[in-house]
Design a protein around this motif. Structure first.
Motif, PDB file in Angstrom:
ATOM      1  N   GLY A  78       0.813  -1.210   0.000  1.00 34.36           N
ATOM      2  CA  GLY A  78       0.000   0.000   0.000  1.00 34.36           C
ATOM      3  C   GLY A  78       0.844   1.257   0.000  1.00 34.36           C
ATOM      4  N   ILE A  79       1.904   1.279   0.794  1.00 30.48           N
ATOM      5  CA  ILE A  79       2.764   2.454   0.858  1.00 30.48           C
ATOM      6  C   ILE A  79       3.533   2.637  -0.451  1.00 30.48           C
ATOM      7  CG2 ILE A  79       4.740   3.494   2.041  1.00 30.48           C
ATOM      8  CD1 ILE A  79       3.735   2.257   4.609  1.00 30.48           C
ATOM      9  N   LEU A  80       3.965   1.543  -1.064  1.00 29.19           N
ATOM     10  CA  LEU A  80       4.634   1.638  -2.367  1.00 29.19           C
ATOM     11  C   LEU A  80       3.664   2.182  -3.416  1.00 29.19           C
ATOM     12  CD1 LEU A  80       6.835  -1.587  -2.599  1.00 29.19           C
ATOM     13  CD2 LEU A  80       7.574   0.758  -2.187  1.00 29.19           C
ATOM     14  N   LEU A  81       2.406   1.778  -3.329  1.00 23.14           N
ATOM     15  CA  LEU A  81       1.402   2.314  -4.256  1.00 23.14           C
ATOM     16  C   LEU A  81       1.245   3.819  -4.074  1.00 23.14           C
ATOM     17  CD1 LEU A  81      -1.440  -0.392  -4.178  1.00 23.14           C
ATOM     18  CD2 LEU A  81       0.148   0.094  -6.044  1.00 23.14           C
ATOM     19  N   VAL A 192       7.116   1.980 -11.851  1.00 20.53           N
ATOM     20  CA  VAL A 192       7.878   0.910 -11.204  1.00 20.53           C
ATOM     21  C   VAL A 192       7.373   0.670  -9.783  1.00 20.53           C
ATOM     22  CG1 VAL A 192      10.146   0.285 -10.273  1.00 20.53           C
ATOM     23  CG2 VAL A 192       9.953   1.185 -12.600  1.00 20.53           C
ATOM     24  N   LEU A 193       7.169   1.748  -9.022  1.00 19.58           N
ATOM     25  CA  LEU A 193       6.694   1.617  -7.647  1.00 19.58           C
ATOM     26  C   LEU A 193       5.282   1.053  -7.608  1.00 19.58           C
ATOM     27  CD1 LEU A 193       8.047   4.945  -6.100  1.00 19.58           C
ATOM     28  CD2 LEU A 193       8.932   2.640  -5.742  1.00 19.58           C
ATOM     29  N   LEU A 194       4.431   1.476  -8.539  1.00 18.90           N
ATOM     30  CA  LEU A 194       3.081   0.924  -8.615  1.00 18.90           C
ATOM     31  C   LEU A 194       3.118  -0.565  -8.924  1.00 18.90           C
ATOM     32  CD1 LEU A 194       1.125   3.704 -10.568  1.00 18.90           C
ATOM     33  CD2 LEU A 194       0.779   3.010  -8.195  1.00 18.90           C
ATOM     34  N   PHE A 195       4.005  -0.960  -9.827  1.00 21.41           N
ATOM     35  CA  PHE A 195       4.127  -2.374 -10.196  1.00 21.41           C
ATOM     36  C   PHE A 195       4.527  -3.225  -8.994  1.00 21.41           C
ATOM     37  CE2 PHE A 195       7.057  -5.825 -11.347  1.00 21.41           C
ATOM     38  CZ  PHE A 195       6.191  -6.631 -12.088  1.00 21.41           C
TER      39      PHE A 195
END
Length: 208
Positions: A78-81, A192-195
Motif C-alpha cells: 500500500g505504501i509503495l502504491l 515501477v513503484l506501482l508495479f
C-alpha cells in the motif's frame, strides 16, 4: 580474507537485483545530485543492516508468522502504491522548468528515510536476509560473532559502494537533462513503484 570475499560476492549479486530502490537512487541523483542520491543509498543500507540484525538475533520468527507476513505485505504494498501515485500524478506534473541549480535541497534525514522505507517495506527483503543468514551459518560455517559481522559488513559495504557508483553515474547526466526528460523519469519511477506495490499485494498470500 575469504569471509570478506564471500561477502563482496554476495553484495555484488544483491546490488544488481533490479527493483524500486535501483530506480529511486537513479531518479534522486539525476534530479537532486550525487549527495542526495548518496543519502538515499545510506538509508537503504541502514534498512539492510536492521534486517540483518533482526534475522541474526532470531526476531524473524515473528515475521515467519503467516498473519504477520500477510499484514506486512499489504501495508508495504500500500505504501509503495502511494509513492508510485505521487511520482506518477503529482511529482511528474510539478516540474514547470528544470534547472538543477534551482532545485530545493532536502534534509539528509528525509532522504535517508526515503531509501529506508522503499527498501524496507517489502517482506522479500527480510526473507532474503533470513536466507542469507542461514547460508552464512550453515553453508559457510560462520558461527562466531566476528565472522558473521565481517561477512555481513562486507555485503552491506559492497551494496552501498555500488549504490554510490549508480548515484555518481546518474549525477553526471543531470546537467544535460531537460524538463521533459525529468518528467518522464518521474513517470517511470511511479510506474515501477506501482508495479512492485501491486505485485506485493496481489501475491501476498504466496508469501505465507
Amino acid at each position: 580474507m575469504e569471509i570478506v570475499l564471500n561477502g563482496v560476492i554476495s553484495g555484488v549479486v544483491l546490488a544488481f537485483l533490479i527493483g524500486p530502490v535501483f530506480f529511486t537512487i537513479l531518479q534522486t541523483s539525476i534530479e537532486r545530485g550525487f549527495v542526495s542520491g548518496a543519502w538515499v543509498a545510506a538509508g537503504v543500507s541502514l534498512s539492510d543492516a536492521l534486517y540483518i540484525m533482526i534475522s541474526y538475533l532470531g526476531l524473524y520468527q515473528f515475521f515467519e508468522n503467516e498473519t504477520s507476513r500477510l499484514y506486512l505485505s499489504y501495508v508495504g504494498g500500500g505504501i509503495l502504491l502511494i509513492f508510485g501515485l505521487y511520482y506518477l500524478f503529482i511529482k511528474s506534473r510539478k516540474l514547470q522548468e528544470y534547472h538543477p541549480e534551482h532545485i530545493k535541497s532536502r534534509s539528509p534525514l528525509r532522504l535517508m528515510a526515503k531509501g529506508f522505507l522503499i527498501n524496507g517495506l517489502s517482506p522479500m527483503v527480510l526473507i532474503f536476509w533470513i536466507g542469507t543468514v542461514g547460508l552464512a551459518t550453515t553453508e559457510f560455517g560462520y558461527v562466531d560473532d566476528w565472522q558473521v559481522a565481517t561477512y555481513f559488513s562486507a555485503i552491506v559495504a559492497t551494496v552501498f559502494a555500488t549504490d554510490l557508483i549508480k548515484a555518481k553515474l546518474a549525477d553526471k547526466l543531470r546537467m544535460v537533462m531537460t524538463r521533459q526528460t525529468i518528467r518522464r523519469l518521474n513517470i517511470v519511477l511511479g510506474i515501477v513503484l506501482l508495479f512492485f506495490g501491486a505485485r506485493l499485494i496481489l501475491y501476498a498470500d504466496k508469501l505465507v
